[in-house]
Scaffold this motif. Structure first.
Motif: not given
Lengths: 345, 179
Positions: B117-130, A9-11, B172-178
């Motif tokens: 770091p998780a947020l940082f890493a997630s941003i780095s994985r975003l597509p370019r324009r996003q 589930s998304p945050i 992305e952040l949810a998947s990293r929390q799992e």
């Protein structure tokens, strides 16, 4: 047997907003003050590229000496080239970039880590390489690579000379006696052939060729030449019209210099070497000890006193460095023939 | 959007720049903001500073033309964003290449120091324009109209990229929390 699929589930949007706000506050707290603007490019980022290059070299079977220092002459307004030219014993020169055709690199994979320290020193960037093998110990290395367009100057350079009167030197396309002779150089008695050693394999040396009408480089037998190590190197900045003389990688003097390319050509940038010296004794007429070497870019540079410039002193295809008399004489007395000269913008 | 307490509004800053289009003033005014933008995208402060320096170098060379622009800051932002994305792509390629050639344990990891770091890493994985839209809105307080101007796209496109970026980040952040 039962299987369960856990749905992620998304945050919540609020939580994301909060985390973004925290991230931004963290950035705001960082003291980012603009330094005084200096219109000169910093080279910090180049280190990572060099580290990549060195890793590629290691992967290609090249070895590096621990702590080996290499000087990189960089252009002021452009990034270091991404193109790497590597050569290794038993393999032809391969061209690789950070992203293109890595599979063409010869050799196996070495477990190494690379530490690169760089220090900008005038037109030169000093790179110190430290490689560690997979056992954590420093790996012995031999630097045998150059970055295109030849912007690396090794601290020691091997040059060769042959002054045997009347002797003929056969140049072959590959380091083998069975290979075709691509050119024959005849020592006609008044010239002394000096060139840079670009590569070495057992009894063979890969050197620059005179003339320029054929291949720029070829293989000669080691026994045909006298090999010597040159501690000097030169860097010419065409933008500043300045010549930097280095010994063992250390800049020892700067001289105001102009580079005159042959008519209809451009000196461009790249690695060249002193193909000949023009020296005039106080009593005598100029004595020419020069032979021009040419290829797509200037292969040789002759040192010439500007006061000597005039009819009869024109060189057919080599470029000329013009300096005032005192520094020119000092330079001639210091650097030997075959000294590499890197021309940068 | 994250509010910036006590922060000079974008419009005020632009007016300020317009009234005094001197290079040094623009440099002092925009430097820290551009470094923040680039830091989020490339993950390293030193690299971000260098990218901003490169952009200002470019601007310095073209200043005779740029100073007459209505929004020289938009030009600078676009330059920093483009350089940051190019750097990000190059780092990703280099990492992939080296990972193929050299065992991963011998590659020194770059420092991505951050509070999240998780947020940082997630941003780095975003597509370019996003990623570009997100940092402009969240980090630089740009309105969607300003984002559209900087990125040369429509306002609606900017909104769409922003919405998708947030949705993707949440996933992305949810998947990293799992576990």
């Amino acid at each position: 047997m039962t299987m369960s699929i856990r749905q992620q589930s998304p945050i919540s949007d609020d939580e994301l907003t909060q985390r973004l706000a925290t991230l931004r506050l963290d950035l705001d707290r960082a003291d980012v003050r603009p330094p005084d603007f200096v219109p000169v490019q910093r080279r910090r980022r180049g280190a990572s590229r060099i580290a990549t290059a060195v890793a590629l070299m290691a992967a290609a079977g090249l070895t590096l000496v621990q702590g080996e220092q290499i000087l990189v002459a960089h252009r002021r307004a452009g990034p270091l080239s991404d193109t790497i030219v590597v050569s290794s014993p038993g393999a032809s020169r391969s061209r690789a970039t950070n992203a293109k055709s890595p599979t063409t690199l010869p050799g196996g994979v070495a477990g190494v880590s690379v530490t690169v320290a760089s220090r900008v020193d005038g037109p030169l960037t000093r790179m110190t390489f430290v490689l560690k093998a997979s056992n954590g110990r420093p790996t012995p290395v031999q630097v045998n690579a150059a970055w295109a367009p030849c912007e690396i100057i090794s601290t020691t350079v091997s040059s060769v000379s042959n002054s045997a009167l009347g002797s003929k030197v056969e140049v072959r396309s590959t380091p083998s006696m069975t290979a075709n002779v691509s050119e024959t150089i005849t020592i006609d008695g008044w010239q002394n052939i000096v060139t840079l050693v670009m590569d070495q394999q057992k009894d063979w040396l890969r050197v620059g060729l005179p003339g320029g009408s054929k291949a720029a480089y070829g293989w000669v037998r080691t026994s045909d030449f006298h090999t010597f190590t040159n501690a000097y190197s030169l860097v010419y900045e065409s933008g500043k019209q300045r010549l930097t003389t280095c010994k063992d990688g250390e800049p020892i003097r700067h001289d105001a210099t102009t580079l005159e390319a042959p008519r209809g050509t451009s000196p461009g940038v790249g690695l060249v070497y002193l193909g000949g010296l023009v020296r005039r004794s106080p009593q005598d007429t100029p004595m020419f000890l020069t032979k021009s070497w040419s290829s797509s870019f200037v292969d040789s540079v002759d040192l010439l006193d500007p006061t000597e410039k005039g009819p009869g002193i024109r060189l057919p295809s080599g470029a000329v460095l013009h300096m005032s008399r005192a520094p020119m004489n000092a330079l001639i007395d210091t650097v030997p023939l075959g000294t590499p000269l890197t021309i940068v913008k | 959007m994250v509010a910036g307490p006590g922060r000079e509004s974008k419009v005020e800053r632009v007016r300020h720049l317009d009234s005094e289009p001197h290079f040094n003033r623009v440099y002092r005014s925009e430097y820290s903001r551009l470094v923040r933008l680039a830091t989020i995208l490339v993950g390293r402060r030193d690299v971000a500073e260098e990218l901003v320096q490169e952009t200002f170098l470019d601007a310095h060379r073209k200043w005779s033309r740029l100073h007459s622009y209505d929004r020289p800051d938009a030009w600078l932002r676009r330059g920093v964003l483009q350089r940051s994305m190019r750097h990000r792509g190059r780092v990703q390629k280099e990492s992939a290449l080296i990972a193929r050639l050299v065992p991963a344990r011998w590659i020194a990891a770059e420092s991505w120091a951050t509070v999240d770091p998780a947020l940082f890493a997630s941003i780095s994985r975003l597509p370019r324009r996003q990623a570009q839209v997100l940092v402009l809105v969240v980090i630089d307080d740009c309105s969607f109209a300003e984002v559209a101007t900087i990125l040369k796209c429509s306002e609606e496109t900017a909104r769409t990229h922003y919405r998708r970026a947030r949705t993707r980040l949440r996933g992305e952040l949810a998947s990293r929390q799992e576990p």
